[in-house]
Design a protein around this motif. Structure first.
Motif, PDB file in Angstrom:
ATOM      1  N   UNK A 145       0.841  -1.163  -0.123  1.00 49.93           N
ATOM      2  CA  UNK A 145      -0.006   0.043   0.035  1.00 49.93           C
ATOM      3  C   UNK A 145       0.860   1.182  -0.176  1.00 49.93           C
ATOM      4  N   UNK A 146       1.859   1.337   0.763  1.00 49.44           N
ATOM      5  CA  UNK A 146       2.777   2.435   0.836  1.00 49.44           C
ATOM      6  C   UNK A 146       3.489   2.647  -0.297  1.00 49.44           C
ATOM      7  N   UNK A 147       4.001   1.679  -1.035  1.00 49.12           N
ATOM      8  CA  UNK A 147       4.807   1.562  -2.103  1.00 49.12           C
ATOM      9  C   UNK A 147       3.715   1.964  -3.456  1.00 49.12           C
ATOM     10  N   UNK A 148       2.519   1.603  -3.406  1.00 49.48           N
ATOM     11  CA  UNK A 148       1.712   2.160  -4.303  1.00 49.48           C
ATOM     12  C   UNK A 148       1.141   3.713  -4.080  1.00 49.48           C
ATOM     13  N   UNK A 149       1.112   4.094  -2.901  1.00 45.79           N
ATOM     14  CA  UNK A 149       1.158   5.644  -2.709  1.00 45.79           C
ATOM     15  C   UNK A 149       2.226   6.451  -3.320  1.00 45.79           C
ATOM     16  N   UNK A 150       3.300   5.898  -2.891  1.00 42.37           N
ATOM     17  CA  UNK A 150       4.399   6.409  -3.280  1.00 42.37           C
ATOM     18  C   UNK A 150       4.762   6.747  -5.020  1.00 42.37           C
ATOM     19  N   UNK A 151       4.244   5.476  -5.486  1.00 42.20           N
ATOM     20  CA  UNK A 151       4.461   5.321  -6.965  1.00 42.20           C
ATOM     21  C   UNK A 151       3.311   6.198  -7.585  1.00 42.20           C
ATOM     22  N   UNK A 152       2.136   6.288  -7.244  1.00 39.53           N
ATOM     23  CA  UNK A 152       1.182   7.295  -7.654  1.00 39.53           C
ATOM     24  C   UNK A 152       1.808   8.725  -7.634  1.00 39.53           C
ATOM     25  N   UNK A 153       2.327   9.159  -6.407  1.00 38.87           N
ATOM     26  CA  UNK A 153       2.861  10.561  -6.147  1.00 38.87           C
ATOM     27  C   UNK A 153       3.998  10.881  -7.252  1.00 38.87           C
ATOM     28  N   UNK A 203       9.480  10.906   3.137  1.00 31.16           N
ATOM     29  CA  UNK A 203      10.064  10.696   4.597  1.00 31.16           C
ATOM     30  C   UNK A 203       9.217  10.302   5.486  1.00 31.16           C
ATOM     31  N   UNK A 204       7.808  11.010   5.473  1.00 30.85           N
ATOM     32  CA  UNK A 204       6.589  10.866   6.010  1.00 30.85           C
ATOM     33  C   UNK A 204       6.054   9.236   6.263  1.00 30.85           C
ATOM     34  N   UNK A 205       6.103   8.744   4.832  1.00 31.49           N
ATOM     35  CA  UNK A 205       5.733   7.402   4.767  1.00 31.49           C
ATOM     36  C   UNK A 205       6.760   6.383   5.314  1.00 31.49           C
ATOM     37  N   UNK A 206       7.861   6.813   5.108  1.00 27.06           N
ATOM     38  CA  UNK A 206       8.906   5.832   5.718  1.00 27.06           C
ATOM     39  C   UNK A 206       8.660   5.891   7.012  1.00 27.06           C
ATOM     40  N   UNK A 207       8.483   7.086   7.579  1.00 20.72           N
ATOM     41  CA  UNK A 207       8.415   7.228   9.115  1.00 20.72           C
ATOM     42  C   UNK A 207       7.137   6.264   9.688  1.00 20.72           C
ATOM     43  N   UNK A 208       6.075   6.366   9.052  1.00 18.24           N
ATOM     44  CA  UNK A 208       4.870   5.625   9.132  1.00 18.24           C
ATOM     45  C   UNK A 208       5.140   4.072   9.195  1.00 18.24           C
ATOM     46  N   UNK A 209       5.765   3.619   8.244  1.00 16.92           N
ATOM     47  CA  UNK A 209       6.412   2.337   8.295  1.00 16.92           C
ATOM     48  C   UNK A 209       6.986   1.990   9.467  1.00 16.92           C
ATOM     49  N   UNK A 210       8.026   2.823   9.757  1.00 15.41           N
ATOM     50  CA  UNK A 210       8.906   2.265  10.898  1.00 15.41           C
ATOM     51  C   UNK A 210       7.975   2.458  12.178  1.00 15.41           C
TER      52      UNK A 210
END
Length: 104
Positions: A28-36, A76-83
């Motif tokens: 999900x996070x990868x798809x979000x980042x890919x779309x952006x 960076x925010x999505x990385x923080x959410x994952x961590x």
């Protein structure tokens, strides 16, 4: 002995839950980042004039600069959410797997 431990881990319900949740969340996070990111690249390709328009008269800061910075900040925010989730839910599931294997 190692094969036995690996088999116990693979048979663990907590392990399967951990793998499933982690893979789904990462996808999900990868798809979000890919779309952006692809959206930003498409803006560069098809609307360079719009991106090159100054934010207001008398400035050299264009629309593209804050949008580009936004893409970086979102990554960076999505990385923080994952961590944050990895250190919480995923670590709890990992510890449950270890307890389960050590108990048997």
């Amino acid at each position: 002995m190692n094969n036995d431990i690996c088999q116990q881990i693979e048979n663990s319900a907590h392990y399967r839950e951990l793998v499933e949740k982690r893979q789904r969340f990462a996808f999900i996070l990868s798809i979000i980042m890919l779309i952006i990111y692809v959206g930003f690249i498409l803006l560069i390709a098809f609307a360079p004039g719009w991106l090159g328009t100054p934010l207001h008269a008398g400035t050299s800061v264009t629309r593209g600069i804050p949008i580009g910075i936004g893409v970086i900040i979102i990554s960076f925010l999505l990385t923080g959410v994952y961590v944050w989730r990895a250190n919480g839910e995923f670590d709890r599931l990992n510890k449950a797997v270890l307890r389960e294997v050590k108990a048997s």
